[in-house]
Design a protein around this motif. Sequence first.
Motif, mmCIF file in Angstrom:
data_model
loop_
_atom_site.group_PDB
_atom_site.id
_atom_site.type_symbol
_atom_site.label_atom_id
_atom_site.label_comp_id
_atom_site.label_asym_id
_atom_site.label_seq_id
_atom_site.Cartn_x
_atom_site.Cartn_y
_atom_site.Cartn_z
ATOM 1 N N ASP A 1 0.795 -1.221 0.000
ATOM 2 C CA ASP A 1 0.000 0.000 0.000
ATOM 3 C C ASP A 1 0.832 1.278 0.000
ATOM 4 N N TYR B 1 -5.564 1.146 -2.313
ATOM 5 C CA TYR B 1 -4.703 1.156 -3.491
ATOM 6 C C TYR B 1 -3.580 0.143 -3.307
ATOM 7 N N GLU C 1 -5.616 2.303 -8.090
ATOM 8 C CA GLU C 1 -6.521 2.832 -7.079
ATOM 9 C C GLU C 1 -7.921 2.984 -7.653
#
Length: 167
Positions: free
Chosen positions: A51, A81, A145
């Motif tokens: 992440d 994301y 994302e």
Amino acid sequence: MKKTLLTSLGLTLLLSTSAGAAFAEDADSVPVAKESNLTSLLEYHEQEPNDSFEQANYYFIGDAVIGRLGVEGVPGVWEAYDVYKIKAFESQKAHFTIQGDRYSDSWLQMTVYDNTGSKMKRSRDGQYSLDVELEKGKEYYLAVEVFPGLQPGGHIFDYKVSSEAVR
């Protein structure tokens, strides 16, 4: 975690070297178009956590990775994301494609950053592909994302990112 990552990287290098050598042997007998649509050498699942730039999974041009956003990872933390680290072994244009869920109010987007964290290029308006120039010897990051953002408990996004060198 480090042992698993190193084992995966070693296997990736072994497979890509073996496949590359086999392909090179056959290259004289098989004509290949300048813009080849060869399938990925390796397809694998992301490894959490990925992440941030510091936690990024390694990704090689020509491979494919499968991931998921919108689920709870660590209790109370939603996977918003995923980040992948790319090393350019030659100067080339890379074409990234993402396949995945798309909803009327949100979709996936890809962003490529240079090794300093500066944004280079982002997919826009629900486009599920992105072309970017990579310079030999440099490292880059690819972030996947949800746009316009992820709401905890909202949509779940399963995706597959693949890439190829465009000559």
